[in-house]
Design a protein around this motif. Sequence first.
Motif, mmCIF file in Angstrom:
data_model
loop_
_atom_site.group_PDB
_atom_site.id
_atom_site.type_symbol
_atom_site.label_atom_id
_atom_site.label_comp_id
_atom_site.label_asym_id
_atom_site.label_seq_id
_atom_site.Cartn_x
_atom_site.Cartn_y
_atom_site.Cartn_z
ATOM 1 N N UNK A 54 11.756 41.414 53.026
ATOM 2 C CA UNK A 54 11.537 42.226 53.167
ATOM 3 C C UNK A 54 12.781 43.375 53.089
ATOM 4 N N UNK A 55 12.821 44.608 52.733
ATOM 5 C CA UNK A 55 13.659 45.702 52.857
ATOM 6 C C UNK A 55 14.150 46.180 54.180
ATOM 7 N N UNK A 56 15.148 44.692 54.762
ATOM 8 C CA UNK A 56 16.105 45.097 56.099
ATOM 9 C C UNK A 56 17.925 45.822 55.804
ATOM 10 N N UNK A 57 18.284 46.722 56.099
ATOM 11 C CA UNK A 57 19.715 47.245 56.130
ATOM 12 C C UNK A 57 20.735 45.575 56.870
ATOM 13 N N UNK A 58 21.967 45.920 56.453
ATOM 14 C CA UNK A 58 22.747 44.864 56.868
ATOM 15 C C UNK A 58 23.212 44.951 58.794
ATOM 16 N N UNK A 59 23.295 46.825 59.139
ATOM 17 C CA UNK A 59 23.059 46.865 60.573
ATOM 18 C C UNK A 59 21.673 45.670 61.314
ATOM 19 N N UNK A 60 20.713 46.626 60.941
ATOM 20 C CA UNK A 60 20.002 45.502 61.387
ATOM 21 C C UNK A 60 19.623 44.364 61.784
ATOM 22 N N UNK A 61 19.995 43.856 59.703
ATOM 23 C CA UNK A 61 19.637 42.145 60.397
ATOM 24 C C UNK A 61 21.526 41.736 61.090
ATOM 25 N N UNK A 62 22.050 42.473 61.542
ATOM 26 C CA UNK A 62 23.296 41.952 61.938
ATOM 27 C C UNK A 62 22.898 41.648 63.551
ATOM 28 N N UNK A 63 22.206 42.964 63.698
ATOM 29 C CA UNK A 63 21.873 42.883 65.477
ATOM 30 C C UNK A 63 20.659 41.748 65.582
ATOM 31 N N UNK A 64 19.978 42.131 64.825
ATOM 32 C CA UNK A 64 18.457 41.152 64.903
ATOM 33 C C UNK A 64 19.791 39.523 64.746
ATOM 34 N N UNK A 65 20.235 38.953 64.405
ATOM 35 C CA UNK A 65 21.323 37.751 63.565
ATOM 36 C C UNK A 65 21.386 37.135 65.321
ATOM 37 N N UNK A 66 22.483 38.382 65.889
ATOM 38 C CA UNK A 66 23.343 38.519 66.561
ATOM 39 C C UNK A 66 22.638 37.732 68.257
ATOM 40 N N UNK A 67 21.636 38.819 68.265
ATOM 41 C CA UNK A 67 21.127 38.776 69.842
ATOM 42 C C UNK A 67 20.044 37.149 69.449
ATOM 43 N N UNK A 68 19.460 36.712 68.158
ATOM 44 C CA UNK A 68 19.063 35.784 68.218
ATOM 45 C C UNK A 68 20.214 34.623 68.640
ATOM 46 N N UNK A 69 21.364 34.762 68.368
ATOM 47 C CA UNK A 69 22.670 34.071 67.943
ATOM 48 C C UNK A 69 23.064 33.872 70.435
ATOM 49 N N UNK A 70 22.598 34.892 70.405
ATOM 50 C CA UNK A 70 22.744 34.853 72.136
ATOM 51 C C UNK A 70 21.578 34.239 72.264
ATOM 52 N N UNK A 71 20.745 33.654 72.430
ATOM 53 C CA UNK A 71 19.495 33.330 72.503
ATOM 54 C C UNK A 71 19.577 31.380 72.883
ATOM 55 N N UNK A 72 19.796 31.749 71.334
ATOM 56 C CA UNK A 72 20.341 30.140 71.098
ATOM 57 C C UNK A 72 21.305 29.145 71.587
ATOM 58 N N UNK A 73 22.333 30.038 71.912
ATOM 59 C CA UNK A 73 24.051 29.925 72.950
ATOM 60 C C UNK A 73 23.180 29.444 73.924
ATOM 61 N N UNK A 74 22.869 30.421 74.687
ATOM 62 C CA UNK A 74 22.420 30.613 76.229
ATOM 63 C C UNK A 74 21.414 28.830 75.924
ATOM 64 N N UNK A 75 20.247 28.662 75.252
ATOM 65 C CA UNK A 75 19.634 27.452 75.328
ATOM 66 C C UNK A 75 20.678 26.004 75.233
ATOM 67 N N UNK A 76 21.295 25.765 74.645
ATOM 68 C CA UNK A 76 21.865 25.502 74.153
ATOM 69 C C UNK A 76 22.892 25.193 75.184
#
Length: 171
Positions: free
Chosen positions: A25-47
């Motif tokens: 889908x058409x996703x802006x680079x800013x939105x990709x970065x924000x969503x990636x950072x959010x999921x990265x925070x959850x992943x690091x916290x879960x590990x």
Amino acid sequence: MCILIAMVLAAVLYWIQLVVVAFKFDVTLFKKICLSCAVLIVTVAAVTGSFLLMRSGPQKVGLGLIVIPAAILVPVLFFLLTTVFEKLPRFAIILIVLKAIGFLIALVGFVLCASACIPKQSAVVIAGIGIIATVAAIGVIYVIVVGCSAKDHQLPRSKCNEDEQLPLKRF
């Protein structure tokens, strides 16, 4: 152990959903970065929480690092689904509500475990995180099946502006 598997599964499913949405889908680079950072925070916290929970040390801290960042997954699901659909279908809204309910159940279980000297309410946490992981799996399937087929039949969003209406034929 079930808590660890369910939370890691939820994080992996969100990464899969994020990759599908980002590429299809058409996703802006800013939105990709924000969503990636959010999921990265959850992943690091879960590990990190998994390592702390598996050790005989601070189990409440480990459990907290698994449960509390799961709150990030509710708005992430909302933003991913609004990226796929212009107007959220009822099923997508139901998924978001179920995700929020799963988080609330896990949070109540965490509070019950943290207040007790010996955590006895871990089944409540497992149920909440199980709901979160189940909704993540359903969300991936929903975005891949319904979102991709709906996107193939819609005009791109940039061409659907109200300012760019087609001129009416004159008789």
